[in-house]
Design an enzyme around this catalytic site. Structure first.
Site, short mmCIF file in Angstrom:
data_model
loop_
_atom_site.label_atom_id
_atom_site.label_comp_id
_atom_site.label_asym_id
_atom_site.label_seq_id
_atom_site.Cartn_x
_atom_site.Cartn_y
_atom_site.Cartn_z
N HIS A 120 0.80 -1.23 0.00
CA HIS A 120 0.00 0.00 0.00
C HIS A 120 0.83 1.28 0.00
O HIS A 120 0.53 2.23 0.72
CB HIS A 120 -0.94 0.00 1.21
CG HIS A 120 -2.03 -1.04 1.14
ND1 HIS A 120 -2.48 -1.58 -0.02
CD2 HIS A 120 -2.76 -1.63 2.13
CE1 HIS A 120 -3.44 -2.46 0.24
NE2 HIS A 120 -3.63 -2.52 1.53
N HIS B 131 -9.65 2.15 0.37
CA HIS B 131 -9.61 1.04 1.33
C HIS B 131 -10.74 1.14 2.36
O HIS B 131 -10.52 0.95 3.55
CB HIS B 131 -8.24 1.01 2.02
CG HIS B 131 -7.79 -0.35 2.43
ND1 HIS B 131 -8.48 -1.13 3.33
CD2 HIS B 131 -6.70 -1.06 2.08
CE1 HIS B 131 -7.82 -2.26 3.51
NE2 HIS B 131 -6.73 -2.25 2.76
N GLN C 230 -9.71 -6.76 -4.87
CA GLN C 230 -9.19 -7.44 -3.68
C GLN C 230 -10.34 -7.56 -2.69
O GLN C 230 -10.88 -6.57 -2.22
CB GLN C 230 -8.05 -6.63 -3.05
CG GLN C 230 -7.41 -7.28 -1.82
CD GLN C 230 -6.35 -8.31 -2.15
OE1 GLN C 230 -5.96 -8.48 -3.32
NE2 GLN C 230 -5.85 -9.02 -1.15
N GLU D 48 -11.63 -3.79 -2.72
CA GLU D 48 -10.69 -2.80 -3.25
C GLU D 48 -10.51 -3.02 -4.75
O GLU D 48 -9.97 -4.04 -5.17
CB GLU D 48 -9.34 -2.94 -2.54
CG GLU D 48 -9.42 -2.80 -1.04
CD GLU D 48 -8.22 -3.48 -0.35
OE1 GLU D 48 -7.08 -3.09 -0.62
OE2 GLU D 48 -8.43 -4.41 0.44
#
Ligand code: GLA
Length: 370
Positions: A131, A204, A307, A335
């Site tokens: 990230h 997120h 994700q 995500e």
């Protein structure tokens, strides 16, 4: 006030909240001071639509801090995890609501090559880069410009310097958020670089459609339009294989409870799904519904991957604004992104942005009540 119930005053009809209701129900965008960090002013922007849905976003980390929506009984609460003060975020929660970059998800060993040039990134997740590194886009103060005060929209800008967290090139990034009267939160990402660099931007947000972490997300019903996923090694780096979901616990092509087969997935879901898509236009890729609240989330994206993270590492360290510990599976993320570790996997869609090119991507989250 509870994080998953923050700002409910906006939609409560009690006498005591009447005045606030009147003010807050104004559609458009309201800007408030929210403290300082890194010597910069931090703001909280409140976007309100005609139906009283309200999204709060900070220029610290481009963070969505709450999304207030009524449930099927008209009770308003936030469908995402978040804090009502900046200090909550300075304590480094695991990316609650944040804009993630320069590269969302993992890059193996924090290393990749572009041509003959090898780059070494800051590693922050065992041996891998996760990230964006130690101080990714989720931990910087973005420049903010609310679009107008009558449209619920906000644009955040950030220049990530050449070499920041090990990434090559000065990257100019902008992220725009807008809330429609149809309860669609649209996030548009744009970026340009002056040297080739990997770029993978995402949001997120952790969803719990019940609006209360007393309920886990294991009974939420999920559909992901993906016939394949990318299996991972023990450090959550894709093995490179693109595997069919059919007959496995990863098959969400038909709506299924998140918890139905989670025991078959060691550690829980934290995997990239290879979306079935004909082209790179904005399309519906996932739905999530909850019968307790009657709320439904739809996810639209231009990205090739999603994700699905079932909140496996939440362990009670962070608490909601009303003091409830946030535990494993109390919230989940969807995500939208390119595949993890793409810079090291030539068979995955490329994430390299070159000078002269424009990175452009849109993701839309829509919440409705049934
Ligand atoms: C991502 C990752 C997870 C975890 C969370 C943050 O979604 O895929 O493995 O690192 O972020 O805790």
């Amino acid at each position: 006030m509870a994080s998953l119930a923050i700002g409910i005053a906006a939609c409560n009809n009690t006498e005591e909240n009447k005045k606030e209701t009147k003010e807050e129900m104004k559609t458009g965008i309201v800007k408030s001071d929210w403290g300082t960090t890194d010597g910069k002013q931090v703001y909280l922007f409140t976007l309100t639509n005609k139906n009283g849905a309200q999204v709060k976003i900070s220029n610290y980390g481009g963070t969505i801090t709450s999304w207030i929506m009524p449930d099927k009984n008209g009770k308003a609460s936030s469908v995402v995890l978040g804090f009502d003060s900046l200090s909550g975020y300075l304590a480094k929660p695991p990316y609650f609501g944040a804009t993630v970059g320069r590269y969302g998800n993992r890059i193996a060993n924090g290393k990749f090559k572009i041509g003959n040039d090898e780059y070494t990134l800051a590693t922050n997740n065992r041996k891998n880069a996760l990230h964006g590194g130690l101080k990714g886009f989720d931990k910087v103060v973005w420049d903010a410009s609310p679009t107008t005060d009558s449209v619920a929209a906000l644009t955040l800008n950030y220049v990530s310097k050449d070499g920041e967290e090990g990434y090559p090139g000065n990257l100019k990034v902008s992220v725009s958020f807008s809330l429609s009267d149809n309860n669609e939160l649209t996030i548009e990402y744009n970026a340009e670089t002056d040297k080739p660099t990997p770029v993978n931007l995402t949001n997120h947000s952790y969803f719990n459609l019940t609006g209360d972490v007393s309920n886990t997300i294991l009974d939420h019903v999920l559909m992901i339009d993906a016939d394949h996923y990318t299996p991972v090694d023990s450090t959550l780096i894709p093995t490179g294989e693109i595997k069919a979901v059919k007959g496995t616990a990863f098959d969400f092509t038909k709506p299924e409870k998140v918890g139905a087969r989670i025991d078959q997935v060691p550690g829980g879901y934290d995997h990239n799904f290879v979306l079935n898509r004909k082209d790179s236009s904005l399309q519906l890729v996932a739905t999530l519904s909850d019968s307790l609240s009657g709320r439904k989330l739809e996810v639209f994206t231009m990205q090739p991957g999603l994700q699905f993270y079932s909140g496996n590492f939440l362990n009670g360290t962070f608490k909601t604004n009303d003091g409830k510990p946030i535990n494993k599976h109390d919230a989940m993320c969807l995500e939208t992104q390119h595949f993890p570790n793409s810079p090291n996997e030539s068979a995955f869609p490329s994430t390299i942005l070159k000078p002269g090119e424009k990175y452009h991507s849109v993701t839309k989250y829509k919440v409705s009540v049934q």
